[in-house]
Scaffold this motif. Structure first.
Motif, mmCIF file in Angstrom:
data_model
loop_
_atom_site.group_PDB
_atom_site.id
_atom_site.type_symbol
_atom_site.label_atom_id
_atom_site.label_comp_id
_atom_site.label_asym_id
_atom_site.label_seq_id
_atom_site.Cartn_x
_atom_site.Cartn_y
_atom_site.Cartn_z
ATOM 1 N N ASN A 95 0.825 -1.208 0.000
ATOM 2 C CA ASN A 95 0.000 0.000 0.000
ATOM 3 C C ASN A 95 0.855 1.253 0.000
ATOM 4 O OD1 ASN A 95 -2.464 -1.422 0.134
ATOM 5 N ND2 ASN A 95 -2.181 -1.719 2.333
ATOM 6 N N ARG A 96 1.908 1.285 -0.809
ATOM 7 C CA ARG A 96 2.768 2.460 -0.857
ATOM 8 C C ARG A 96 1.995 3.640 -1.420
ATOM 9 N NH1 ARG A 96 7.997 0.695 -0.150
ATOM 10 N NH2 ARG A 96 7.826 -1.227 1.041
ATOM 11 N N GLU A 121 6.194 -4.306 3.858
ATOM 12 C CA GLU A 121 5.090 -3.823 4.690
ATOM 13 C C GLU A 121 4.550 -4.889 5.635
ATOM 14 O OE1 GLU A 121 2.023 -1.574 2.803
ATOM 15 O OE2 GLU A 121 3.385 -0.836 1.265
ATOM 16 N N ASP A 122 4.530 -6.124 5.208
ATOM 17 C CA ASP A 122 3.957 -7.173 6.058
ATOM 18 C C ASP A 122 4.761 -7.385 7.337
ATOM 19 O OD1 ASP A 122 1.639 -7.932 4.648
ATOM 20 O OD2 ASP A 122 2.843 -9.041 3.198
ATOM 21 N N ILE A 123 6.081 -7.359 7.238
ATOM 22 C CA ILE A 123 6.877 -7.602 8.446
ATOM 23 C C ILE A 123 6.919 -6.380 9.358
ATOM 24 C CG2 ILE A 123 8.295 -9.300 7.244
ATOM 25 C CD1 ILE A 123 10.542 -7.242 7.190
ATOM 26 N N CYS A 124 6.412 -5.234 8.889
ATOM 27 C CA CYS A 124 6.347 -4.049 9.755
ATOM 28 C C CYS A 124 5.368 -4.235 10.909
ATOM 29 C CB CYS A 124 5.946 -2.818 8.939
ATOM 30 S SG CYS A 124 7.269 -2.155 7.918
ATOM 31 N N GLU A 125 4.502 -5.228 10.819
ATOM 32 C CA GLU A 125 3.534 -5.472 11.885
ATOM 33 C C GLU A 125 4.155 -6.208 13.068
ATOM 34 O OE1 GLU A 125 0.603 -4.071 11.779
ATOM 35 O OE2 GLU A 125 1.208 -3.262 9.830
ATOM 36 N N LEU A 126 5.372 -6.686 12.927
ATOM 37 C CA LEU A 126 6.029 -7.418 14.013
ATOM 38 C C LEU A 126 6.516 -6.467 15.096
ATOM 39 C CD1 LEU A 126 8.185 -9.894 11.888
ATOM 40 C CD2 LEU A 126 6.112 -10.455 13.184
ATOM 41 N N ASP A 127 6.568 -6.969 16.323
ATOM 42 C CA ASP A 127 7.171 -6.200 17.410
ATOM 43 C C ASP A 127 8.663 -6.036 17.147
ATOM 44 O OD1 ASP A 127 4.769 -5.952 18.655
ATOM 45 O OD2 ASP A 127 5.070 -7.648 20.017
ATOM 46 N N ASP A 147 20.126 -1.136 -0.604
ATOM 47 C CA ASP A 147 18.992 -0.240 -0.832
ATOM 48 C C ASP A 147 17.690 -0.857 -0.339
ATOM 49 O OD1 ASP A 147 20.662 1.629 -1.955
ATOM 50 O OD2 ASP A 147 20.314 0.952 -4.013
ATOM 51 N N MET A 148 17.538 -2.159 -0.541
ATOM 52 C CA MET A 148 16.313 -2.819 -0.101
ATOM 53 C C MET A 148 16.253 -2.899 1.424
ATOM 54 S SD MET A 148 13.685 -3.846 -1.635
ATOM 55 C CE MET A 148 14.420 -3.960 -3.265
ATOM 56 N N ILE A 149 17.386 -3.148 2.057
ATOM 57 C CA ILE A 149 17.425 -3.153 3.522
ATOM 58 C C ILE A 149 17.064 -1.774 4.059
ATOM 59 C CG2 ILE A 149 18.907 -3.433 5.534
ATOM 60 C CD1 ILE A 149 18.219 -6.053 4.230
ATOM 61 N N GLY A 150 17.630 -0.742 3.449
ATOM 62 C CA GLY A 150 17.317 0.620 3.877
ATOM 63 C C GLY A 150 15.851 0.956 3.691
ATOM 64 N N GLU A 151 15.254 0.491 2.598
ATOM 65 C CA GLU A 151 13.830 0.739 2.358
ATOM 66 C C GLU A 151 12.970 0.057 3.418
ATOM 67 O OE1 GLU A 151 10.603 2.407 0.397
ATOM 68 O OE2 GLU A 151 12.756 2.738 0.115
ATOM 69 N N ALA A 152 13.348 -1.156 3.812
ATOM 70 C CA ALA A 152 12.593 -1.867 4.843
ATOM 71 C C ALA A 152 12.687 -1.151 6.191
ATOM 72 C CB ALA A 152 13.118 -3.298 4.966
ATOM 73 N N LEU A 153 13.873 -0.679 6.541
ATOM 74 C CA LEU A 153 14.047 0.030 7.809
ATOM 75 C C LEU A 153 13.285 1.351 7.814
ATOM 76 C CD1 LEU A 153 17.860 -0.593 8.399
ATOM 77 C CD2 LEU A 153 15.936 -1.775 9.459
ATOM 78 N N LYS A 154 13.273 2.025 6.684
ATOM 79 C CA LYS A 154 12.531 3.280 6.593
ATOM 80 C C LYS A 154 11.039 3.043 6.777
ATOM 81 C CE LYS A 154 11.614 7.146 3.472
ATOM 82 N NZ LYS A 154 11.897 7.725 2.124
ATOM 83 N N ALA A 155 10.514 1.982 6.155
ATOM 84 C CA ALA A 155 9.092 1.669 6.297
ATOM 85 C C ALA A 155 8.741 1.346 7.749
ATOM 86 C CB ALA A 155 8.729 0.490 5.388
ATOM 87 N N TYR A 156 9.631 0.637 8.438
ATOM 88 C CA TYR A 156 9.365 0.297 9.841
ATOM 89 C C TYR A 156 9.417 1.544 10.723
ATOM 90 C CZ TYR A 156 9.294 -2.606 14.036
ATOM 91 O OH TYR A 156 8.936 -3.201 15.224
ATOM 92 N N VAL A 158 8.737 4.632 9.771
ATOM 93 C CA VAL A 158 7.527 5.410 9.495
ATOM 94 C C VAL A 158 6.323 4.794 10.194
ATOM 95 C CG1 VAL A 158 5.933 6.104 7.659
ATOM 96 C CG2 VAL A 158 8.400 6.304 7.313
ATOM 97 N N ARG A 159 6.308 3.473 10.280
ATOM 98 C CA ARG A 159 5.168 2.775 10.888
ATOM 99 C C ARG A 159 5.099 2.985 12.395
ATOM 100 N NH1 ARG A 159 1.600 0.994 13.202
ATOM 101 N NH2 ARG A 159 0.437 -0.964 12.935
ATOM 102 N N TRP A 160 6.235 3.071 13.079
ATOM 103 C CA TRP A 160 6.214 3.044 14.539
ATOM 104 C C TRP A 160 6.764 4.289 15.222
ATOM 105 C CZ3 TRP A 160 3.154 -0.355 16.577
ATOM 106 C CH2 TRP A 160 2.923 -1.567 15.926
#
Length: 519
Positions: A95-96, A121-127, A147-156, A158-160
């Motif tokens: 849902n970007r 996005e799916d793993i952003c729901e984890l504690d 770059d993909m690792i950085g994108e995942a960390l940025k999404a997390y 933003v989420r929390w």
């Protein structure tokens, strides 16, 4: 009694069966065996069910760890993230935020192709602790780019991580936010030059400072940011100062970032710092593409902090001198920052004003900035005279007086600086157009036609319309009225005058140029 197993209750059922010792030794095909078959054949093969089960293991510690349910879920999730996107046939969340113009195209492409960051996005729901385990497993496989690792960390993040200052420093969430930012920083890609944008790193640095995460994390982020500092924006640098500080923003931190960035630039060119006039400079290739955005960034930041009444003159001057001349092909941005600082600090002495204005090269001002400076009452008189002289010199010679060490694309950067100066100056000054209208001077009627023709020619050749006071000062410097005429040069303080100089009719122009240059 029939119990339907699913991803939400399978962990509890497995722990209960273990507690009741419902093993194969008691009865063949007992509950433990059936649950294990369900886990391996159904749950761990499903992307979303694996995440749900992993999240459920946290409430059933230490049983879930002893039974290795959590570990198996982590391995399963990490393995699926490494699958070729063309082979993915399971559902996932994506849902970007999309731009309106690209939304239709992106949706159509999504129907046929799977994006590389489909799993983020799916793993952003984890504690946070479970998220860390998954990301460590993903990185250990070595198949994911920085770059993909950085994108995942940025999404997390933003989420929390909350955006507001109050939510970050609230007592109820301070510890949680500190743990979050510590985890994210520890998971940053090993390559410090790629993977995460400078803007994202600066946001992490701001959170680290506000929640008091420690000097180790702060130094780590400073080192990463300094390698791509020229990509930052002025807004990203507005980091609040610590409580009890004198200034509104942490100016010292920005000075550290600029200094470290210049060290990286000099080392990449194999150049060492040298001392010149009690200041530290570095001779750098003027075609370095990082210097022009650096100069614009620093000048923009100076304009923002100049309105701080508690900003000391030493901090302001040190930040101006922190970048080389090659980073400033034009001085419009610097002039705007100096003008704001002089307005917000009206109690500066003449010596302090001279110290600040001495860092500005009037030859690098655009025509618009020169017009504004020529009638700026806050500037020392010496600076105003220099502005008038060089503008008349450029008008008479028909050149724009670029610097000899300007880069090849200096004209483009100068145009950008002029646009930036015009846009930002409107916030701190009255309309420049109104000021230009007030500067138009109507020439007095000449006594004879020869004088009128001469003066008309000069008016057309001059691109600068001056106020009457400044015009009289400049005319005394520029036009020699005959042999034996004396030219006086006023100091900034106005308290002393240079001795009279006899000027020959043919040498009037060159003598004045020398006098003003020495002034």
């Amino acid at each position: 009694m029939i119990v339907t197993l699913n991803a939400y209750n399978v962990v509890a059922a497995r722990c209960a069966a273990e507690y009741l010792e419902m093993t194969e030794d008691v009865e063949k095909g007992n509950l433990i065996y059936k649950i294990e078959v369900f886990l391996n054949s159904s749950v761990l093969r499903s992307w979303k069910d694996s995440i749900i089960v992993l999240q459920a293991t946290k409430s059933l510690l230490p049983w879930s760890e002893e039974l290795k349910v959590a570990g198996r879920c982590v391995d399963c999730i990490a393995s699926k993230t490494s699958v070729d996107p063309t082979n993915i046939n399971w559902s996932y969340t994506y849902n970007r935020k999309l731009a309106a113009s690209d939304e239709i195209v992106e949706i159509q492409q999504r129907m046929h192709t799977v994006p590389n960051d489909w799993w983020v996005e799916d793993i952003c729901e984890l504690d946070v602790d479970l998220y860390k385990r998954v990301m460590v497993a993903v990185k250990s496989k070595g198949r994911m780019s920085s770059d993909m690792i950085g994108e995942a960390l940025k999404a997390y993040a933003v989420r929390w991580l909350p955006d507001s200052y109050d939510a970050l420093v609230a007592d109820d969430y301070m510890k949680r936010n500190r743990t979050l930012v510590e985890t994210i920083v520890s998971l940053l890609p090993p390559d410090k030059c790629s993977g995460c944008s400078c803007r994202f790193l600066l946001k992490l640095l701001k959170v680290v400072i506000l929640v008091g995460a420690g000097d180790t994390l702060k130094e780590e982020l400073i080192n990463r940011i300094s390698m791509q500092f020229h990509k930052a924006s002025v807004k990203d640098l507005l980091i609040p100062a610590k409580s009890g500080g004198d200034t509104i923003y942490d100016v010292h931190l920005v000075q550290i970032l600029v200094g470290k960035f210049m060290v990286h630039v000099s080392s990449s060119h194999d150049i060492n710092f040298v001392d010149k006039s009690e200041s530290r400079f570095v001779e750098i290739n003027t075609e370095d593409k990082t210097l022009l955005p650096l100069g614009k960034l620093v000048d923009g930041y100076l304009a923002e902090i100049a309105s701080d009444p508690n900003l000391s003159i030493s901090s302001f001057v040190d930040l101006i001198k922190s970048i080389p001349d090659a980073a400033r092909p034009g001085h419009d941005g610097l002039y705007m920052a100096i003008d704001i600082y002089l307005k917000e600090h009206p109690n500066l002495s003449k010596a302090e004003k001279k110290r600040i204005c001495g860092l500005m090269d009037v030859k690098k001002l655009s025509a618009e900035a020169s017009i504004h400076a020529a009638q700026n009452e806050l500037l020392p008189l010496r600076v105003v005279v220099q502005v008038l002289f060089f503008e008349r010199l450029k008008a008479s010679t028909g050149v724009s007086a670029p610097t000899s060490d300007a880069p090849r694309d200096a004209s483009m950067s100068r145009a950008t600086l002029e646009e930036d100066w015009e846009g930002r100056a409107s916030e701190h000054h009255n309309s420049l157009k109104q000021q230009l209208g007030s500067l138009k001077i109507k020439g007095d009627k000449c006594r004879n036609s020869d004088e009128m023709k001469c003066r008309s020619t000069k008016e057309k050749s001059s691109g600068l319309l001056l106020p009457s006071r400044s015009r009289r000062i400049f005319d005394k410097l520029w036009v020699g009225k005959g042999q034996g005429e004396t030219i006086k040069s006023s100091e900034t303080s106005g308290s002393s005058q240079s001795p009279p100089i006899c000027v020959k009719p043919g040498e009037a122009k060159s003598s004045v140029m020398g006098t003003v240059a020495m002034a």
